[in-house]
Design a protein around this motif. Structure first.
Motif, PDB file in Angstrom:
ATOM      1  N   ARG A  28       0.686  -1.150   0.033  1.00 25.07           N
ATOM      2  CA  ARG A  28      -0.004  -0.045   0.095  1.00 25.07           C
ATOM      3  C   ARG A  28       0.859   1.250   0.022  1.00 25.07           C
ATOM      4  O   ARG A  28       2.073   1.235   0.491  1.00 25.07           O
ATOM      5  N   THR A  29       0.484   2.255  -0.450  1.00 29.56           N
ATOM      6  CA  THR A  29       0.971   3.555  -0.621  1.00 29.56           C
ATOM      7  C   THR A  29       1.343   4.088   0.765  1.00 29.56           C
ATOM      8  O   THR A  29       0.675   3.799   1.796  1.00 29.56           O
ATOM      9  N   ASN A  30       2.291   5.222   0.956  1.00 27.78           N
ATOM     10  CA  ASN A  30       2.598   5.713   2.266  1.00 27.78           C
ATOM     11  C   ASN A  30       3.218   4.995   3.290  1.00 27.78           C
ATOM     12  O   ASN A  30       2.712   5.221   4.293  1.00 27.78           O
ATOM     13  N   ASN A  31       3.976   3.865   2.913  1.00 23.27           N
ATOM     14  CA  ASN A  31       4.520   3.193   3.912  1.00 23.27           C
ATOM     15  C   ASN A  31       3.651   2.501   5.011  1.00 23.27           C
ATOM     16  O   ASN A  31       3.683   2.321   6.142  1.00 23.27           O
ATOM     17  N   ARG A  32       2.452   2.067   4.394  1.00 18.02           N
ATOM     18  CA  ARG A  32       1.301   1.430   5.488  1.00 18.02           C
ATOM     19  C   ARG A  32       1.629   0.294   5.927  1.00 18.02           C
ATOM     20  O   ARG A  32       1.152  -0.289   7.149  1.00 18.02           O
TER      21      ARG A  32
ATOM     22  N   ASN B 192      -4.287   6.640  -5.096  1.00 23.52           N
ATOM     23  CA  ASN B 192      -3.904   7.652  -4.274  1.00 23.52           C
ATOM     24  C   ASN B 192      -5.019   8.425  -4.019  1.00 23.52           C
ATOM     25  O   ASN B 192      -5.784   8.764  -4.821  1.00 23.52           O
TER      26      ASN B 192
ATOM     27  N   ASP C 249      -5.139   5.028   0.446  1.00 20.30           N
ATOM     28  CA  ASP C 249      -3.813   4.244   0.107  1.00 20.30           C
ATOM     29  C   ASP C 249      -3.951   2.801  -0.212  1.00 20.30           C
ATOM     30  O   ASP C 249      -3.122   2.045   0.114  1.00 20.30           O
TER      31      ASP C 249
ATOM     32  N   ASP D  42     -11.280  18.268   4.139  1.00 22.82           N
ATOM     33  CA  ASP D  42     -10.119  18.637   4.598  1.00 22.82           C
ATOM     34  C   ASP D  42      -9.912  20.312   4.857  1.00 22.82           C
ATOM     35  O   ASP D  42      -9.012  20.908   4.592  1.00 22.82           O
TER      36      ASP D  42
END
Length: 351
Positions: free
Chosen positions: A36-40, A64, A68, A240
């Motif tokens: 998974r993205t973002n170092n999960r 993205n 993630d 956000d």
């Protein structure tokens, strides 16, 4: 087993990865891992046995901004001949997708999971068009983090996919309580692990049409669902914004992708307004999947190709097949789903 799929593989654990690589490699498997993205830390593993499959292509799908989440797309050919007398121009090919969808921490994330599935099917569709592929079986494997009562299930059914386990046991949608596959971190037991099969003879609605109906159905569901809390809706819409409020730009951004597509579908005559007739037809009385589903397998004179029948499907440990989670099961918080498919000739249906 000639195919292995893990939807929650700890790619961040080097020792574990090495164990799997060695054991599966020694067993004759070709391994495809995707974090998974973002170092999960976790990710996916798909392993195909080299005696049974020839890998034609492998694609990594990175979503993205979708929690993630990632997916794997494998295009493979079955090596073992299905029939000695088979037509030489009919390849025994298959598309395999492995994924792990977002956990529905609150009701606002249901739409996100639906978007993830839509994105996956878009990628599969574009890959088929790009490679000019003939219709072939498609397998969708993984933890869908949603049950047979959910919108993702409804959406995939409307696209012609069948739940292999339910097909093997002749279960209907009303049998959602008969099996489970997971005890989640909240202690809830649920059936979320599916191996979906789409055969070349299954009728499929246009993806965009099916997607619109799914989202309209969700909007209708949310409107009629008294238990929807304002907190959930507020959390989704404020996005956000950085504060405890919804901004106009945040509101538009949260709904932008859906609104453009849905408006295009709702405004049937394209005159810039949705009248009551269009509202009833497109939103309130959108066709249910039971009305739309049909099987083209009885058509004569159509091109024939190879698909799969579900020969058997088993969940382990066996207690989960009765809707119970065994307290002494410590191997995983998921039950293992194994499906055996048999190839067979069938007519193919075009979208």
């Amino acid at each position: 087993s000639s195919m292995g799929v893990l939807q929650e593989f700890w790619v961040g654990n080097e020792e574990l990865v090495n164990i799997y690589d060695k054991r599966l490699g020694d067993g004759g498997y070709i391994n495809f891992k995707l974090a998974r993205t973002n170092n999960r830390g976790d990710g996916l593993l798909t392993a195909l046995h080299k005696d049974h499959f020839r890998i034609i292509n492998h694609r990594e799908l990175l979503f993205n901004g979708f929690g993630d989440r990632v997916a794997q797309l494998l295009h493979a050919e079955l090596i073992t001949p299905f029939s000695k007398n088979r037509s030489s121009n009919v390849g025994q090919e298959i598309l395999i997708v492995n994924t792990h969808l977002l956990f529905p921490h609150n009701s606002s994330l249901c739409l996100e999971r639906l978007r993830q599935v839509y994105k996956i099917l878009q990628c599969v569709e574009s890959y088929q068009k790009e490679k000019k592929l003939n219709p072939m079986p498609i397998l969708l494997c993984g933890d869908w983090n949603g049950s047979k009562r959910g919108h993702v299930y409804e959406f995939l059914r409307s696209q012609g996919f069948l739940s292999s386990y339910d097909t093997a046991h002749q279960y209907t949608d009303a049998d959602a309580h008969k099996w489970i596959s997971h005890r989640n971190h909240r202690g809830n037991i649920c059936g979320v692990d599916f191996i979906w099969l789409l055969n070349p003879n299954r009728y499929r609605k246009l993806l965009r049409t099916s997607w619109g109906e799914a989202v309209f159905g969700m909007f209708k569901y949310q409107l009629r669902r008294a238990s929807l809390t304002e907190d959930d809706a507020f959390a989704f819409l404020k996005a956000d914004s950085g504060g405890d409020y919804v901004t106009f730009s945040g509101f538009c951004e949260a709904l932008r992708n859906e609104i453009n597509e849905l408006w295009f579908q709702a405004d049937i005559d394209g005159n810039g307004v949705v009248d009551y007739k269009e509202f009833k037809q497109r939103i309130w009385n959108a066709s249910s999947r039971e009305e739309e589903e049909r099987d083209d397998s009885e058509k004569d004179g159509t091109e024939r190709t190879i698909g799969f029948s579900v020969k058997n499907a088993v969940l382990f440990p066996t207690e989960v097949e009765k809707g119970m989670w065994p307290e002494n099961y410590s191997l995983s918080d998921h039950a293992r789903l194994t499906v055996v498919f048999s190839p067979l000739w069938m007519p193919c249906s075009r979208v």
